[in-house]
Scaffold this active site. Structure first.
Site, PDB file in Angstrom:
ATOM      1  N   LYS A  26       0.835  -1.202   0.000  1.00  0.00           N
ATOM      2  CA  LYS A  26       0.000   0.000   0.000  1.00  0.00           C
ATOM      3  C   LYS A  26       0.870   1.253   0.000  1.00  0.00           C
ATOM      4  O   LYS A  26       1.894   1.315   0.675  1.00  0.00           O
ATOM      5  CB  LYS A  26      -0.900  -0.026   1.234  1.00  0.00           C
ATOM      6  CG  LYS A  26      -1.864   1.140   1.339  1.00  0.00           C
ATOM      7  CD  LYS A  26      -2.733   1.005   2.575  1.00  0.00           C
ATOM      8  CE  LYS A  26      -3.720   2.147   2.707  1.00  0.00           C
ATOM      9  NZ  LYS A  26      -4.594   1.990   3.891  1.00  0.00           N
ATOM     10  N   SER A  55      -9.113   2.580   2.666  1.00  0.00           N
ATOM     11  CA  SER A  55      -8.139   3.272   1.848  1.00  0.00           C
ATOM     12  C   SER A  55      -7.147   2.346   1.148  1.00  0.00           C
ATOM     13  O   SER A  55      -6.401   2.783   0.281  1.00  0.00           O
ATOM     14  CB  SER A  55      -7.366   4.283   2.699  1.00  0.00           C
ATOM     15  OG  SER A  55      -6.631   3.651   3.730  1.00  0.00           O
ATOM     16  N   SER A  77      -9.582   0.340   6.927  1.00  0.00           N
ATOM     17  CA  SER A  77      -9.019   0.410   5.585  1.00  0.00           C
ATOM     18  C   SER A  77      -8.413  -0.873   5.041  1.00  0.00           C
ATOM     19  O   SER A  77      -8.056  -0.930   3.868  1.00  0.00           O
ATOM     20  CB  SER A  77      -7.975   1.529   5.523  1.00  0.00           C
ATOM     21  OG  SER A  77      -8.594   2.775   5.639  1.00  0.00           O
TER      22      SER A  77
END
Length: 477
Positions: free
Chosen positions: A81, A156, A180
């Site tokens: 990420k 996210s 997330s």
């Protein structure tokens, strides 16, 4: 063979690479080929590193051919990420302010992945600094859902969810400050685990001497696995978990082998089930799918399932007070002066809000109240089940639906089930529960007692066995 490798789980890949049945170069090339076909439609990666990945794979192959030992993730392609620092690889965090930021050190979890023999294929897309539950930002293409590219993958960890679901990688790192990992896992039909606070150490987060500590939600944030199988998540936790002096909240080693946690039955367990926390609007499709999934724990897995209402009022405002308290507002406000015209409007609004001391102390008091309600509830129950999200995937480039089950709601209300577990720090996973009639995934959230990560993984594996979802990925051509 290459056309089949993208469907393989990480556990199988690692075993076959270590036994020399598969070449890490072959595996890496197969996943890069898969990326080439999928990435133009999904935009999961904001920075890809194919040359570095192939060189890492060649080096690993040479190590294996010499007969040297290799780590538990040897030859497994992974995605990281873009809020997680990667040395010499851009970490833009979806923000104009960090568009060209290249960290000078790896996050501790990236260090551990590399030491375990994983092959990093690149960085995955996020909303700006992760302050959102969707997959768009001001500087990169919007990430799309593999099941329907008109829909959001959630966020996210948006790109990580899309990359795993579509077969570009079998494993990805996500981070979870308010859901997330679990949000995109639910929307993309994969498995995501937020372990207990401190199981996986955090350091350094996005950082820059101009705006230090932007993403350091120190008492809320978790980093963890996003995978297509529960066993792969357990394998990944065996690499990621364990103490580190750089994180003052990191826990001692767990008193078990993570890879063994997926074994065993659930007979005799007491399970609480809350379909709406007592106040949340829930889409009827989600309500039906998750209620049926919860029933599996009683009818097939031998548990006693009771409906429960924890008894707290919606703590969403308090959650954002905690975020404000743990964000570098001074640095962020300086950033807005320079870059605000290009930044996400909802983030600029959050940064410029005139937070008071009472806002922040009220947030702390609310967290304590939620935690007290939760620990009392968990004295009775071994596990707690909820929907992961209140809605199925919705169209891209919006923050959330404003109507759920006929009720007008704030466009953040669909996140009602995830963030309270960041406030309490308990382990929580999202597991595929089923699909809507239109073919969109819905997630079931499995919550454990404080520090009981092992039971969350065991329960997840038991549900996976009772309601397998692996074959659904074959539909994603």
């Amino acid at each position: 063979m290459w056309n089949e490798l993208w469907t393989m789980d990480a556990t199988t890949i690692a075993e076959k690479v270590k036994s020399r049945e598969l070449s890490p170069v072959e595996v890496t090339q197969a996943h890069l080929d898969r990326m080439e076909t999928q990435e133009p439609h999904l935009h999961a990666f904001c920075t890809s590193t194919p040359e570095l990945a192939m060189q890492t794979a060649r080096d690993l192959e040479a190590t294996i051919l010499r007969g040297d030992s290799v780590g538990p993730l040897a030859g497994v392609p992974v995605a990281v990420k873009d809020l997680i620092c990667t040395k010499d690889i851009r970490t833009a965090s979806g923000s104009p302010a960090y568009e060209n930021f290249i960290p000078d050190e790896d996050d501790v979890v990236v260090e551990r992945l590399k030491a375990a023999g994983a092959i990093i294929l690149g960085k995955t897309n996020v909303p700006e600094f992760g302050y959102s539950g969707v997959g768009h930002n001001p500087i990169f293409e919007t990430t799309c859902n593999p099941w329907n590219t008109a829909m959001t993958p959630g966020g996210s960890s948006a790109g990580s969810g899309a990359a795993v679901a579509s077969g570009m990688v079998p494993l990805a790192l996500g981070s979870d400050g308010g859901g997330s990992i679990r949000i995109p896992s639910a929307h993309c039909g994969i498995y995501g685990l937020k372990a207990s606070m401190g199981r996986v150490p955090l350091y350094p987060g996005t950082k820059d001497e101009r705006y230090p500590g932007v993403s350091s939600w120190e008492s809320l944030e978790h980093i963890g696995p996003m995978t297509r199988t529960v066993s792969d998540a357990a394998l990944m936790m065996s690499v990621l978990a364990g103490p580190d002096p750089r994180d003052r909240f990191s826990l001692p080693d767990a008193p078990y082998d993570w890879r063994e946690t997926v074994k065993g039955d659930l007979a005799g367990l007491r399970v609480g089930f809350s379909i709406d926390w007592g106040y949340a609007a829930v889409d009827p499709q989600v309500r039906a799918i998750v209620t049926e999934a919860a029933a599996v724990f009683e009818t097939e897995l031998g548990c006693k399932v009771d409906p429960v209402v924890p008894g707290w009022e919606d703590p969403f405002g308090a959650f954002w007070g905690l975020v404000a308290m743990e964000s570098d507002l001074k640095g962020l406000r300086e950033m807005v002066k320079t870059h605000g015209h290009r930044m996400s409007p909802h983030l600029v609004e959050f940064i410029n809000k005139p937070w008071t001391a009472e806002d922040l102390t009220d947030a702390l008091m609310t967290r304590k109240a939620v935690n007290n309600k939760m620990w009392r509830l968990m004295q009775t129950y071994d596990l707690l089940l909820t929907p992961t999200l209140a809605v199925p995937p919705f169209p891209i480039n919006v923050q959330g639906p404003e109507r759920i089950d006929g009720r007008m709601v704030a466009n953040t209300q669909w996140l009602a089930f995830t963030f309270p577990l960041n406030m309490t720090g308990q382990p929580a996973a999202s597991i595929p529960a089923g699909f809507t009639p239109s073919g969109l995934p819905v997630g079931l959230q499995i919550i454990g007692r404080h520090l009981d990560d092992a039971l969350v993984l065991k329960a997840s594996a038991a549900f996976e066995s009772a309601r397998p979802w692996k074959d659904h990925y074959q539909k994603l051509h």
